[in-house]
Design an enzyme around this catalytic site. Sequence first.
Site, PDB file in Angstrom:
ATOM      1  N   HIS A  17     -48.486   7.930 -52.524  1.00 22.34           N
ATOM      2  CA  HIS A  17     -47.554   8.197 -51.416  1.00 22.34           C
ATOM      3  C   HIS A  17     -46.102   8.078 -51.897  1.00 22.34           C
ATOM      4  O   HIS A  17     -45.260   8.914 -51.600  1.00 22.34           O
ATOM      5  CB  HIS A  17     -47.749   7.173 -50.283  1.00 22.34           C
ATOM      6  CG  HIS A  17     -49.060   7.242 -49.578  1.00 22.34           C
ATOM      7  ND1 HIS A  17     -49.820   6.118 -49.310  1.00 22.34           N
ATOM      8  CD2 HIS A  17     -49.758   8.287 -49.067  1.00 22.34           C
ATOM      9  CE1 HIS A  17     -50.915   6.470 -48.656  1.00 22.34           C
ATOM     10  NE2 HIS A  17     -50.909   7.778 -48.496  1.00 22.34           N
ATOM     11  N   LYS A  41     -58.218   3.735 -34.312  1.00 23.57           N
ATOM     12  CA  LYS A  41     -58.607   3.329 -35.677  1.00 23.57           C
ATOM     13  C   LYS A  41     -58.050   1.949 -35.980  1.00 23.57           C
ATOM     14  O   LYS A  41     -56.839   1.733 -35.910  1.00 23.57           O
ATOM     15  CB  LYS A  41     -58.041   4.360 -36.659  1.00 23.57           C
ATOM     16  CG  LYS A  41     -58.763   4.421 -37.981  1.00 23.57           C
ATOM     17  CD  LYS A  41     -58.309   5.659 -38.736  1.00 23.57           C
ATOM     18  CE  LYS A  41     -58.540   5.517 -40.229  1.00 23.57           C
ATOM     19  NZ  LYS A  41     -57.940   6.630 -40.965  1.00 23.57           N
ATOM     20  N   ARG A  90     -54.207  16.188 -53.051  1.00 28.17           N
ATOM     21  CA  ARG A  90     -54.782  15.554 -54.241  1.00 28.17           C
ATOM     22  C   ARG A  90     -55.799  16.448 -54.924  1.00 28.17           C
ATOM     23  O   ARG A  90     -55.839  16.574 -56.130  1.00 28.17           O
ATOM     24  CB  ARG A  90     -55.475  14.240 -53.867  1.00 28.17           C
ATOM     25  CG  ARG A  90     -54.519  13.121 -53.578  1.00 28.17           C
ATOM     26  CD  ARG A  90     -55.221  11.950 -52.981  1.00 28.17           C
ATOM     27  NE  ARG A  90     -55.888  12.348 -51.741  1.00 28.17           N
ATOM     28  CZ  ARG A  90     -56.394  11.507 -50.872  1.00 28.17           C
ATOM     29  NH1 ARG A  90     -56.361  10.223 -51.086  1.00 28.17           N
ATOM     30  NH2 ARG A  90     -56.962  11.944 -49.767  1.00 28.17           N
ATOM     31  N   SER A 128     -55.638   5.063 -49.878  1.00 27.22           N
ATOM     32  CA  SER A 128     -55.463   3.734 -49.269  1.00 27.22           C
ATOM     33  C   SER A 128     -56.821   3.039 -49.144  1.00 27.22           C
ATOM     34  O   SER A 128     -56.944   1.834 -49.359  1.00 27.22           O
ATOM     35  CB  SER A 128     -54.827   3.858 -47.881  1.00 27.22           C
ATOM     36  OG  SER A 128     -53.553   4.419 -47.973  1.00 27.22           O
TER      37      SER A 128
HETATM   38  O1  PNS Z   1     -52.794   9.656 -43.750  1.00 27.44           O
HETATM   39  P1  PNS Z   1     -53.603  10.494 -42.795  1.00 27.44           P
HETATM   40  O2  PNS Z   1     -54.447   9.595 -41.924  1.00 27.44           O
HETATM   41  O3  PNS Z   1     -54.384  11.567 -43.471  1.00 27.44           O
HETATM   42  O4  PNS Z   1     -52.524  11.230 -41.832  1.00 27.44           O
HETATM   43  C1  PNS Z   1     -52.955  12.111 -40.825  1.00 27.44           C
HETATM   44  C2  PNS Z   1     -51.787  12.507 -39.913  1.00 27.44           C
HETATM   45  C3  PNS Z   1     -51.060  11.286 -39.365  1.00 27.44           C
HETATM   46  C4  PNS Z   1     -50.817  13.355 -40.679  1.00 27.44           C
HETATM   47  C5  PNS Z   1     -52.410  13.333 -38.759  1.00 27.44           C
HETATM   48  O5  PNS Z   1     -53.509  12.650 -38.237  1.00 27.44           O
HETATM   49  C6  PNS Z   1     -51.452  13.628 -37.622  1.00 27.44           C
HETATM   50  O6  PNS Z   1     -50.499  14.348 -37.780  1.00 27.44           O
HETATM   51  N1  PNS Z   1     -51.731  13.031 -36.437  1.00 27.44           N
HETATM   52  C7  PNS Z   1     -50.930  13.218 -35.238  1.00 27.44           C
HETATM   53  C8  PNS Z   1     -51.689  14.019 -34.188  1.00 27.44           C
HETATM   54  C9  PNS Z   1     -51.390  15.506 -34.292  1.00 27.44           C
HETATM   55  O7  PNS Z   1     -50.253  15.925 -34.291  1.00 27.44           O
HETATM   56  N2  PNS Z   1     -52.449  16.337 -34.362  1.00 27.44           N
HETATM   57  C10 PNS Z   1     -52.288  17.780 -34.393  1.00 27.44           C
HETATM   58  C11 PNS Z   1     -52.594  18.394 -35.723  1.00 27.44           C
HETATM   59  S1  PNS Z   1     -54.315  18.687 -35.849  1.00 27.44           S
END
Ligand code: PNS
Length: 168
Positions: A17, A41, A90, A128
């Site tokens: 990150h 979560k 990745r 993570s």
């Molecule tokens: O580190 P992660 O858990 O892969 O991050 C995921 C994240 C936070 C980028 C994603 O879950 C997100 O943007 N969540 C907010 C909800 C949202 O906007 N959803 C619409 C797109 S499908």
Amino acid sequence: MKRAVYPGSFDPITNGHLDIISRASKVFDEVIVGVLINPNKNGLFNIEERVNLIQKCVKNFNNVKVESFSGLLINFMKNVEATVIVKGLRAVSDFEYEFQMALMNNKLNPNIETVFMMTNAKYSYLSSSSVKQVAMFGGCIKDLVPDIIINDIINKLSKEGDNQLWKL
Ligand code: PNS
């Protein structure tokens, strides 16, 4: 001013990150690390702790800020007046999910662009979840997360003891 958001769960931030944050800070005028508040979560670290850990790691970048958000990413982007989402890729396995999210975000707001950065090869295996697993079973997490937060992770896991309600 080009402002980008680098969103994620960051439970906890890893060197992968931080590498993306560092590179994005050279491409954009300002980068906001957006930490998702996800009530569904259970994390190891709560939101405030995640934000604090990231802040410790980015204190030397003068154009990087850290904020938490809940709900839709595009609404957060509007609130902070950012137009670019930065994501790290990745491996091919990340692609499908990231592609879907990028298209959905673009559908919800066509002015939002998602920019992907290929993860540095030396961090391509890092997540993570794997950091938490290694630390939980006493493995060495040096080089996996910034040195400045290693003790925070070890201390947190030792406090958690057998209470493993948080998800890897
Ligand atoms: O580190 P992660 O858990 O892969 O991050 C995921 C994240 C936070 C980028 C994603 O879950 C997100 O943007 N969540 C907010 C909800 C949202 O906007 N959803 C619409 C797109 S499908």
